[in-house]
Design an enzyme around this catalytic site. Structure first.
Site, PDB file in Angstrom:
ATOM      1  N   ASP A 139       0.880  -1.175   0.000  1.00 15.58           N
ATOM      2  CA  ASP A 139       0.000   0.000   0.000  1.00 15.58           C
ATOM      3  C   ASP A 139       0.918   1.227   0.000  1.00 15.58           C
ATOM      4  O   ASP A 139       2.145   1.093   0.152  1.00 15.58           O
ATOM      5  CB  ASP A 139      -0.897  -0.007   1.253  1.00 15.58           C
ATOM      6  N   SER A 140       0.307   2.395  -0.104  1.00 17.10           N
ATOM      7  CA  SER A 140       1.104   3.625  -0.061  1.00 17.10           C
ATOM      8  C   SER A 140       1.654   3.900   1.344  1.00 17.10           C
ATOM      9  O   SER A 140       2.601   4.659   1.493  1.00 17.10           O
ATOM     10  CB  SER A 140       0.232   4.806  -0.487  1.00 17.10           C
ATOM     11  N   CYS A 147      -4.339  -1.570  -1.679  1.00 17.09           N
ATOM     12  CA  CYS A 147      -4.531  -0.139  -1.901  1.00 17.09           C
ATOM     13  C   CYS A 147      -5.567  -0.002  -3.010  1.00 17.09           C
ATOM     14  O   CYS A 147      -5.379  -0.568  -4.098  1.00 17.09           O
ATOM     15  CB  CYS A 147      -3.197   0.466  -2.323  1.00 17.09           C
ATOM     16  N   GLU A 153      -3.128   8.609   8.789  1.00 16.93           N
ATOM     17  CA  GLU A 153      -1.666   8.454   8.947  1.00 16.93           C
ATOM     18  C   GLU A 153      -1.190   9.152  10.230  1.00 16.93           C
ATOM     19  O   GLU A 153      -0.263   8.707  10.870  1.00 16.93           O
ATOM     20  CB  GLU A 153      -0.923   9.028   7.727  1.00 16.93           C
ATOM     21  N   CYS A 203     -11.032   2.825   0.360  1.00 20.81           N
ATOM     22  CA  CYS A 203      -9.634   3.178   0.636  1.00 20.81           C
ATOM     23  C   CYS A 203      -9.256   2.386   1.880  1.00 20.81           C
ATOM     24  O   CYS A 203     -10.009   2.383   2.861  1.00 20.81           O
ATOM     25  CB  CYS A 203      -9.482   4.677   0.886  1.00 20.81           C
ATOM     26  N   HIS A 214      -7.208   2.911   4.112  1.00 21.25           N
ATOM     27  CA  HIS A 214      -6.977   3.691   5.330  1.00 21.25           C
ATOM     28  C   HIS A 214      -8.271   3.897   6.130  1.00 21.25           C
ATOM     29  O   HIS A 214      -8.234   4.100   7.344  1.00 21.25           O
ATOM     30  CB  HIS A 214      -6.422   5.080   4.987  1.00 21.25           C
TER      31      HIS A 214
END
Ligand code: DGL
Length: 276
Positions: free
Chosen positions: A5-6, A68, A153, A185, A187
């Protein structure tokens, strides 16, 4: 299994994989030097995804999980062509999970489906396409929610700031009568309780929030059961997981346990920057 993932978000998928696929070991790469992916062009995300996959191949992986949505939306087909191993993205499992919810709830039969995602995921149209392949019955409304990735994050999972941002993003969906929202997403599952709370406050009725982590782990488990990926028998959770990042590991390390729901091994910093 190689998973990327990022940044931190893909660890929500790792958590589901550890639970759903006992015995499988996982190498995770968080491309923290280049997060966020969601605001970048498809060409850039494809280039990043190729570098992440190449890095994971060095660990002798037998399958690749693109944890992701942004990369799944634009790069999975390319990865399937360029890398000789099974590649699982998160979008198709997410669409399937939404469909399961819709089919189990007759009162939602004619309701549109909302997808909260990054700008890249929404712009790609990947969710409406994936849903249409399963059933042409449902209208799909995408809503880009770019501020939620940095909030997650940073670990801002509650309080006024995330609540206000979520409210702004949900208002148009709820006004369009959406009562099932896919977290498009990886996240966003950490904000799930708050998203549910704000959505129900706006709608004044129940809203179902769907996340694709579990559905993705089930898709991997199905490939293991069908023999399309050979099964492994690794040891304890700590032996089964290794973590890599592309920037300083400290802040990733500090948040990783929260995403995983268990202790996290030490993350190793790697450099993918040859052409990026
Ligand atoms: N977690 C990723 C996704 O699912 C990427 C978020 C980002 O880097 O913008 O889209």
């Amino acid at each position: 299994l190689g998973v990327f993932d990022s940044g931190l978000g893909g660890l929500t998928v790792v958590r589901a994989l550890l639970d759903q696929c006992p015995g499988e070991s996982i190498v995770y790469l968080g491309d923290t030097a280049r997060v966020p992916y969601g605001t970048r062009s498809a060409e850039t995300v494809i280039r990043y995804a190729r570098r992440c996959a190449a890095q994971l191949m060095l660990s002798n992986i037998k399958a690749l999980v693109v944890a992701c949505n942004t990369a799944s939306a634009v790069a999975v087909d390319m990865l399937r062509v360029e890398f000789d191993l099974p590649v699982v993205g998160v979008i198709e499992p997410g669409a399937r999970a939404a469909l399961r919810v819709l089919q189990a709830r007759p009162e939602l039969q004619n309701a549109p489906v909302g997808v909260l995602g990054t700008q890249g995921t929404v712009r790609s149209g990947a969710y409406p396409r994936a849903m249409a392949q399963l059933s042409t019955r449902y209208e799909v409304y995408g809503q880009a929610a770019p501020l939620l990735v940095p909030l997650v994050e940073e670990g801002w999972l509650d309080g006024d700031v995330p609540r206000l941002a979520i409210r702004r993003y949900l208002e148009p969906l709820i006004a369009a009568r959406v009562r099932v929202i896919v977290l498009g997403c990886t996240h966003y599952p950490l904000l799930k309780p708050l998203i549910q709370n704000v959505a129900e406050e706006l709608a004044s009725e129940p809203v179902v929030i769907v996340d694709s982590a579990r559905a993705t782990a089930e898709a991997v488990d199905a490939l293991l059961s069908e023999g399309k990926i050979p099964r492994s028998r690794s040891g304890s959770v700590t032996e089964r997981l290794s973590l890599m990042v592309t920037d300083l590991p400290e802040s990733f390390q500090a948040s990783a346990a929260r995403f995983l729901g268990r202790g996290a091994p030490k993350a190793l910093q790697v450099d993918l920057s040859a052409d990026a």
